[in-house]
Design an enzyme around this catalytic site. Structure first.
Site: not given
Length: 591
Positions: A2, A52-53, A75-76, A369-370
């Site tokens: 967020c 997202i959740l 946020n996270g 992502s890497g």
């Protein structure tokens, strides 16, 4: 994932709802699914939500728990929130939502400062305690989630992006000379707490800051892993390290699968992202979406690695999406890319991630992502020369710095030259502090804990969140990094770098993507600047704003503009892009 913002007043006044609303509006792309502003006493909190959740309204923010007297914005993502919730329920806590936000709130009440050590995830959060009047700010171990802070008259403001704070007004936007020195030395990295602006700072990673009622605060760093071998490590064989690493990687990827929406992968075709795809497939992820981006070649340099991403996509049967960006589209995307930067960032792949994220966000909301594998497992070319170094500060600087302090003094105008070699002092401070066994360990610690945070990590956050896309980085799982820090440097430097990671990758992915020359996210047009790109930068550097600022000596700019391709930094960056991007970013922020 967020955007958060707020104002905390220490002068007896009420927080400015308009300022908080302005910041929240700037953060809208980070959270297109919901918004809210809450004022409690001297604290105003703002939030933009990306669902997202717990997709319901129960996890809407700002979140207020009147029984506990706590308000917060976050946020996270906390990947182990369900396990923590069970622990808290056993202690008698009752929950009204099903997401991770409320778990943080209860965890703070139950465990205080120790709660962050229990979190597996990426996070930036701010909590207000009604009864004590304290305000708590915290940031995850690698600074994956940003948190900018600024002092204004009688108050402190915070936000997930620097431009949001600037837009609200009342901030000192003069240029920090030391930050400028860092920017020109470390290819745009400005380590915390500084930013390029004197009036805005950032909370360092792995840090909790607690404000008292009077505005005074204390910082505590809660995570600082040793880059040392334990006595028992001497008996661990290569095969055992490999087995431990593979299990840690599996767990890191599995943790980041948690979501109430589908999770995809940004697939470059290199070892790191390919390994993530392989581990997700191994873990039973079905209908996995993967995404790659490529550009036109320039100056004979290829602009994509589709041959490798195609190979991985076919091998694991992913739903693969290739985005090819012609030069004309690249030019059109640059203003949006620059506006999306919380701080000026010169890496060419900013525009790549920006355009890739735009496309990905049409399909899904979460990707793995890497980023981080090179810093954690020794993939860069400057590590091997440090093996026998007797002067790690000088040897690291020789390979990593864009220019020495002496050279920089011939390029900056007199008014902008720092009093001393501020970047060299920063290298000494970080490289020589206790806790690392060898020069390579010292460099890996610096890159993982400092350089990584304000380059690749910030870049991916900014560019993905510009389109409401959440990026998760399994190579920065803190338990994985703690294990990697113990692995002997020679195991990492083998096989041209990342040796032990390649050993593990061979158990999971085709060898063709491993046994090849290291690739990068190429955007040749921004390295070999010509045509409309050269015109754009020339116009910017000759603008009235740029002339008034006068960062650079005229003879230096003349040399860059005459033959841009002759001025490439040791890490293969364009000096002209570096100086031009700084001015373009400042003007985009209205500074």
């Amino acid at each position: 994932m967020c955007g958060i913002c707020g104002e905390v007043r220490f002068d007896g006044g009420s927080p400015s709802v308009s300022a908080v609303s302005v910041m929240a509006d700037v953060l809208a792309p980070r959270g297109p699914d919901g918004s809210g502003v809450v004022v409690r006493g001297n604290v105003g909190l703002g939030h933009r939500r990306l669902r997202i959740l717990d997709l319901s309204e129960k996890s809407q923010q700002p979140m207020v728990d009147p029984d506990l007297g706590l308000s917060m914005v976050f946020n996270g993502c906390i990947y182990n929130f369900r396990e923590l919730r069970s622990d808290l329920e056993a202690k008698g806590y009752r929950f009204f939502s099903d997401g991770d936000t409320e778990v943080i709130l209860k965890a703070w009440h139950a465990w205080g400062e120790d709660c962050v050590s229990r979190f597996h995830g990426m996070f930036a959060f701010v909590i207000h305690e009604r009864d004590s009047g304290r305000v708590i700010m915290a940031r995850d171990r690698f600074g994956i989630k940003p948190l900018y802070v600024a002092e204004v008259a009688g108050a402190v403001r915070f936000a997930s992006s620097l431009p949001a704070i600037v837009k609200a007004g009342g901030v000192d936007t003069s240029i920090d000379k030391v930050a400028l020195h860092n920017y020109m030395t470390f290819h745009a990295v400005v380590p915390p707490p500084r930013t390029i602006l004197n009036g805005v700072r950032k909370l360092p990673p792995a840090t909790i800051r607690i404000f008292g009622r009077d505005g005074s605060f204390e910082d505590r760093r809660y995570w600082d892993p040793p880059y040392r071998r334990r006595p028992a490590d001497a008996a661990i064989r290569r095969e055992d390290w490999q087995a431990q690493l593979l299990e840690a990687l599996r767990l890191a990827v599995k943790r980041r699968m948690i979501a109430d929406v589908p999770v995809g992968v940004l697939l470059s075709g290199g070892v790191d992202s390919s390994l993530i795809v392989g581990l997700l497939a191994e873990a039973g992820q079905h209908n996995l979406m993967s995404f790659s981006v490529g550009f036109e070649e320039a100056n004979g340099e290829k602009g994509d690695e589709f041959v490798y991403s195609d190979l991985i996509a076919e091998h694991f049967g992913t739903d693969h999406h290739k985005i090819f960006v012609p030069s004309s589209d690249l030019m059109g995307a640059l203003p949006g890319t620059i506006a999306a930067m919380s701080e000026p960032m010169v890496s060419y792949d900013n525009v790549g991630f920006y355009l890739l994220s735009k496309e990905v966000s049409k399909h899904i909301k979460v990707v793995q992502s890497g980023q981080g594998a090179d810093e954690v497992f020794g993939g860069y070319h400057w590590y091997p020369p440090l093996v026998d170094s007797n002067d790690v500060v000088a040897d690291y600087g020789k390979a990593f710095r864009d220019r020495s302090d002496d050279v920089l003094r011939t390029q900056l105008s007199e008014a902008w030259i720092a009093d001393h070699d501020a970047s060299g002092a920063l290298l000494r401070e970080h490289l020589l502090r206790d806790g690392a066994d060898t020069p390579v360990d010292q460099a890996l610690r610096l890159d993982s804990n400092v350089m990584l945070v304000d380059d690749p990590v910030k870049r991916v956050d900014n560019m993905t969140m510009a389109w409401g896309l959440e990026a998760r980085v399994p190579f920065l799982d803190h338990e994985l990094v703690e294990l990697a820090a113990r692995i002997p440097p020679e195991e990492k430097l083998r096989d041209g770098g990342k040796g032990i990671l390649k050993d593990v990758a061979r158990k999971v992915v085709p060898s063709e993507v491993i046994d090849r020359k290291k690739g990068y996210f190429p955007v040749p047009q921004l390295k070999y600047i010509a045509g409309p790109y050269l015109d754009m930068i020339s116009d910017t550097l000759h603008s009235q704003k740029a002339r008034e600022r006068g960062f650079f000596r005229e003879d230096y700019l003349d040399r860059l503009l005459l033959k841009p391709s002759d001025h490439i930094t040791p890490l293969r960056g364009s000096e002209l892009w570096q100086v031009g991007l700084l001015e373009m970013w400042l003007q985009a922020q209205g500074v």
